[in-house]
Design a protein around this motif. Sequence first.
Motif, PDB file in Angstrom:
ATOM      1  N   VAL A   1       8.207   4.241   7.030  1.00  0.00           N
ATOM      2  CA  VAL A   1       7.817   3.582   5.779  1.00  0.00           C
ATOM      3  C   VAL A   1       8.185   4.432   4.569  1.00  0.00           C
ATOM      4  O   VAL A   1       8.763   3.945   3.600  1.00  0.00           O
ATOM      5  CB  VAL A   1       6.296   3.279   5.781  1.00  0.00           C
ATOM      6  N   ASN A   2       7.875   5.723   4.603  1.00  0.00           N
ATOM      7  CA  ASN A   2       8.030   6.579   3.429  1.00  0.00           C
ATOM      8  C   ASN A   2       9.397   7.265   3.351  1.00  0.00           C
ATOM      9  O   ASN A   2       9.686   7.947   2.368  1.00  0.00           O
ATOM     10  CB  ASN A   2       6.942   7.655   3.409  1.00  0.00           C
ATOM     11  N   CYS A   3      10.258   7.105   4.352  1.00  0.00           N
ATOM     12  CA  CYS A   3      11.550   7.793   4.334  1.00  0.00           C
ATOM     13  C   CYS A   3      12.414   7.299   3.179  1.00  0.00           C
ATOM     14  O   CYS A   3      12.358   6.129   2.781  1.00  0.00           O
ATOM     15  CB  CYS A   3      12.282   7.606   5.662  1.00  0.00           C
ATOM     16  N   ALA A   4      13.183   8.212   2.625  1.00  0.00           N
ATOM     17  CA  ALA A   4      14.080   7.871   1.522  1.00  0.00           C
ATOM     18  C   ALA A   4      15.295   8.785   1.564  1.00  0.00           C
ATOM     19  O   ALA A   4      15.206   9.939   1.990  1.00  0.00           O
ATOM     20  CB  ALA A   4      13.361   8.000   0.181  1.00  0.00           C
ATOM     21  N   VAL A   5      16.426   8.252   1.108  1.00  0.00           N
ATOM     22  CA  VAL A   5      17.679   9.006   1.019  1.00  0.00           C
ATOM     23  C   VAL A   5      18.296   8.731  -0.344  1.00  0.00           C
ATOM     24  O   VAL A   5      18.357   7.579  -0.775  1.00  0.00           O
ATOM     25  CB  VAL A   5      18.689   8.591   2.109  1.00  0.00           C
ATOM     26  N   ALA A   6      18.746   9.788  -1.022  1.00  0.00           N
ATOM     27  CA  ALA A   6      19.455   9.638  -2.290  1.00  0.00           C
ATOM     28  C   ALA A   6      20.830  10.270  -2.153  1.00  0.00           C
ATOM     29  O   ALA A   6      20.960  11.387  -1.644  1.00  0.00           O
ATOM     30  CB  ALA A   6      18.677  10.294  -3.423  1.00  0.00           C
TER      31      ALA A   6
ATOM     32  N   LEU B   1      19.675  14.087  -0.982  1.00  0.00           N
ATOM     33  CA  LEU B   1      18.238  14.333  -0.925  1.00  0.00           C
ATOM     34  C   LEU B   1      17.649  13.422   0.144  1.00  0.00           C
ATOM     35  O   LEU B   1      17.921  12.216   0.158  1.00  0.00           O
ATOM     36  CB  LEU B   1      17.579  14.033  -2.272  1.00  0.00           C
ATOM     37  N   VAL B   2      16.878  14.005   1.057  1.00  0.00           N
ATOM     38  CA  VAL B   2      16.225  13.239   2.123  1.00  0.00           C
ATOM     39  C   VAL B   2      14.733  13.538   2.077  1.00  0.00           C
ATOM     40  O   VAL B   2      14.324  14.701   2.012  1.00  0.00           O
ATOM     41  CB  VAL B   2      16.779  13.595   3.519  1.00  0.00           C
ATOM     42  N   ILE B   3      13.924  12.492   2.132  1.00  0.00           N
ATOM     43  CA  ILE B   3      12.465  12.619   2.103  1.00  0.00           C
ATOM     44  C   ILE B   3      11.891  11.984   3.357  1.00  0.00           C
ATOM     45  O   ILE B   3      12.223  10.835   3.696  1.00  0.00           O
ATOM     46  CB  ILE B   3      11.878  11.935   0.855  1.00  0.00           C
ATOM     47  N   ASP B   4      11.058  12.727   4.067  1.00  0.00           N
ATOM     48  CA  ASP B   4      10.316  12.219   5.237  1.00  0.00           C
ATOM     49  C   ASP B   4      11.183  11.374   6.179  1.00  0.00           C
ATOM     50  O   ASP B   4      10.885  10.195   6.419  1.00  0.00           O
ATOM     51  CB  ASP B   4       9.105  11.392   4.777  1.00  0.00           C
TER      52      ASP B   4
END
Length: 658
Positions: free
Chosen positions: A566-571, A558-561
Amino acid sequence: MTVNIRCAAYANNEVAWVAWDCDAPIPGCLGFNIVREYLHAGAIVERQPLASYVAFEGQSNPDWLPQNTTVWPIQKFSWRDLTLRKKRDRPERRPPGTTVRYSVRAVGKMRDELKPVEVVATSHWDQATKRWIENTYKGTPISLGYLSEEFFTNEIIVSRARPPFDTSFTNGILSTQFLARTMKNDTESLEHHMRETGDGLREFLAGDTLPVIHDFFSKPTGRFFAALYELEDVELVDLLKHNAQRLNLILSDAGGAVDDKSAQPNDKGKYPQKYDTRNSEARSALRALADHAGSTFTMRDRMFNGSGHIGHNKFVVHVDDAGKAMSVLTGSTNWTWTGIAGQSNNCIVINNADVANSFLEYWKRLDIDPLVNPVPLDAYAKGANQSDKLKEDNRKPGIFDLGSGVTIETWFSPNMPKKSAPPPADAKTVSAPPPDMDHLFSLMRQAKKAVMFLVYMPSVGGVNSVISQAVEIGKNDTSLNVIGAISDSKAMWGYERAKPLPSGKKGKASSPHIFQQGGVSVIRATALTDRAIEREIGDFLNDETLSLGTAIIHDKLLVIDPLDPVNCAVAFGSHNFGFKASYSNDENLVIVKGHQALAVAYAVHVLDVYDHYRFRAKEAEKSSSGKGKPADRWKGFLDTTDGWQPKSSHRLARYFTP
């Protein structure tokens, strides 16, 4: 007309994603010529137009041989460069560490006032004749001219290293046409190549995953603490044997049940079921080493045979001689030949002592968890379940601040008190999400521009999972770019179970190939086999071969932004992103926030797999709907006018060219 093109490039250690956009349609534009430039010390050392396979209308590419964008330009606003590392016509890969950028240039039909596009010939190695043969196609060539100046992307470095991470992605069995050409005169089966240690095709399909695993075990001192689900790949079993005296292993069961015909059948003539069919050979070999007198190798069997629970982890912790955890290897890659060379997977090393220690503490909790193994070891494990203490201890995450706005969270499963997740169809009681999924859903709801995912099988119909959450937030906020690819047809959004027919016979389940609404585009991975597309692609590439290991996409990503520092995220990790994993399985889940380089690398992998299977999902959808003749779908469809532009989506291009 003055043409202004904005363009950008992004890469991981395997492929690049190139995006471009312009302010208005370009009159007469037939597409874009994209050229990769290799750079050294700021100077251009090589220029190479990217491969393209789709011909113009009136032409055809019956042998599916590549031309390039000087012949068939790109009629889209984004493109994945598959040959950044991989060769077009043989299982070889270019070395990592190179620096490249891309040139983007609009082209149209040649006329007097335009500068002509010089055609760059392409060729392939013919194994039968042992010579290079120029690639050909059918139809009258279209001469092209440049409609714009060259516009250049940013420079990108092709590398595994994104400190403190070492990233890798498998190539897997994606391009069936490439395999058909590569193995045209091969006497060995594809399975043989995928199993054989040191085989060139195996290493090509595995990408950098095998080097990452070998590098992790190359540390000269310390010990390794491993928790593995599936273990049957000969090369990786040998790696464990080689390091056995420095290894503490928890090995779970894997593989479906088979009839044990060495036992006596019951009064109904049925044989008892035998489990652990996948790991049994490796288990026996390693057990002999662990039981050897004086051995410092410890091995614990953690068996859930047929209970509905699985020990789904695939991680290894390196601990130094002082007993301090130093680094951890995790991801979605099972230690099988299909996981290494057949499926889409990821493997990552995290070089951080705090993160590694959280995995080590979890390993210790698993090691003392009082799970009673069946007797014999391959028998059905009735009532097997993790302890309440383990579940309670797993509810609290590890949260680690790496500085510069980067945090890493580690979550472990199972972390819910019940034996299994409540059925999603129970409308009277809506169960709260498990803590790890609840947190993941919260992060998804905070997405500003993009949510991207790859999953195998989180749940039937995608409910109570990352799939349902992504679709929901994308439908509620149409400005979001929500894209995803799903491997198992039963997990596809819109899946419907089989229903009884009026005749009383059992009907067929239905699973759409594509779900598209607003900014949401979710596709089901489809292997383009002879049966699916009614087109011969090679005797050895049959339905069975292309579905080796069941999962086409085995990633859990899962990748977000990814473009937001600042708001990027990886799961990532072993967690399948559904409630069941949190209730029933031994799992790990890592969430990294604020590390843009890592987020971009994983986003490129998602885009690579998604774009690949999106084309195939469209073809499979056409086949199932009966629209058009099968042969027609492989003729050229590039527009010979500029009318393609308003039909082509700019959503991803505009996101990736801010």
